[in-house]
Write an enzyme that holds these catalytic residues in place. Structure first.
Site, short mmCIF file in Angstrom:
data_model
loop_
_atom_site.label_atom_id
_atom_site.label_comp_id
_atom_site.label_asym_id
_atom_site.label_seq_id
_atom_site.Cartn_x
_atom_site.Cartn_y
_atom_site.Cartn_z
N TYR A 32 -9.36 -3.43 -1.69
CA TYR A 32 -9.27 -4.58 -2.41
C TYR A 32 -8.13 -3.96 -3.38
O TYR A 32 -7.97 -3.86 -4.35
CB TYR A 32 -11.02 -3.61 -2.96
N HIS A 37 -1.41 -1.22 -6.36
CA HIS A 37 -0.91 -1.62 -5.16
C HIS A 37 -0.12 -1.40 -4.44
O HIS A 37 0.85 -1.30 -3.92
CB HIS A 37 -2.55 -1.69 -3.89
N VAL A 176 0.40 1.27 -12.80
CA VAL A 176 0.19 -0.44 -13.71
C VAL A 176 -0.71 -0.32 -14.25
O VAL A 176 -1.64 -0.23 -14.34
CB VAL A 176 0.69 -1.39 -12.18
N SER A 185 -7.48 -0.92 -11.14
CA SER A 185 -8.04 0.31 -10.31
C SER A 185 -9.07 -0.66 -9.52
O SER A 185 -9.41 -1.48 -10.55
CB SER A 185 -8.73 1.64 -11.65
#
Ligand code: PAF
Length: 284
Positions: A32, A37, A176, A185
């Site tokens: 996700y 990421h 971030v 998240s």
């Protein structure tokens, strides 16, 4: 980008890459994917010849009653985002292949894993350390990149990699944030609009700690109280913990001594969603 879904195939591919003398960078994720990421992938991309990204929602790091079943998943979207961020391989193993019948070994990283998140989520870091150890053995990276948002996870993995001689360089990428300060998240998607509006208080509580310390406050209990007051003003927020700890040992501090480096961290439930965030205070 190549998709590999078998542990044995990933191991063989990693062996081949290493035999060719190429360096492997690795970003393990639970999918996700969001900009946090992707920023780690872009850092990793610059550190090696081949970038491997894993997507595996690891059952062993979720406790009873936690969100394993409902954890958001979208592998098609993750694949296209990872490819655009420069991944050469996306590794998407099945739980049965990662944890075949009879699997029994658990990596215990000791005291650093039993405070803060480890205290609130018993067994969590045993699951994280075990799956990351397995992923390191399968992917055989030269360097692995993790996010500062999960500061304790980084500390646990650094400890494990050093103690078990993995020979993997651990690099940390900055947290971030959304424009209003909320740390990115995968769990942010759980928030209702009203809860989402309250969530930036988490960042504001960290800002309160940093500015109090910057203004000379050295009493950690007072810093914690300031942080708690920011969260308490949010109607849907319930504090799990607020902590000022030594950034190396993660043991709680009572005062900020000259030369100290403190990890200020908190876990807060906004409605049913548990969010964490942290910052570092360095005292000159
Ligand atoms: O940070 C995460 O997403 C997970 O804890 C990790 C490191 C991929 C292990 O499952």
């Amino acid at each position: 980008m190549v998709t590999i879904d078998r542990v044995a195939s990933m191991g063989a591919a990693a062996d081949g890459i290493r035999r060719d003398g190429r360096r492997i960078a690795f970003v393990p994720t639970m999918g996700y994917l969001h900009e946090g990421h992707l920023s780690l992938m872009r850092i990793a991309r610059g550190l090696a010849d081949v970038l491997v990204v894993s997507v595996f929602v690891n059952p062993s790091q979720f406790g009873r009653g936690e969100d394993f079943a409902s954890y958001p998943r979208d592998i098609a979207r993750d694949s296209s985002l990872a490819e655009r961020a420069g991944a050469d391989v996306i590794f998407v193993p099945e739980a049965g292949d990662m944890y075949p019948a009879g699997h029994a070994t658990l990596v215990d990283v000791g005291p650093i894993a039993t405070v803060l998140e480890g205290k609130s989520r018993p067994g969590h870091f045993g699951g994280v350390a075990t799956v990351v150890a397995k992923l390191f053995n399968i992917v055989k990276p030269h360097v692995a990149v993790f996010g500062q948002k999960d500061a304790q996870q980084v500390a646990v993995i650094r400890r494990m990699a050093a103690d078990l001689d993995f020979g993997v360089e651990i690099v940390t990428g900055p947290t971030v944030r959304e424009p209003d300060g909320l740390a990115m998240s995968s769990r942010n998607v759980y928030l209702s609009p009203a809860e989402r509006a309250q969530a930036p208080a988490i960042r504001r509580s960290l800002d309160a700690a940093v500015s109090a310390a910057g203004g000379g406050e050295r009493d950690c209990a007072k810093i914690v109280a300031l942080m708690r007051a920011v969260i308490a003003a949010q109607p849907s927020a319930a504090i799990d913990y607020v902590s000022v700890a030594d950034a190396g040992t993660l043991q709680e501090l009572t005062s900020l001594a000259r030369g100290s480096r403190a990890l200020v961290s908190l876990a807060v439930r906004i409605g049913a969603t548990r969010l964490i965030d942290n910052d570092i205070i360095t005292v000159d």
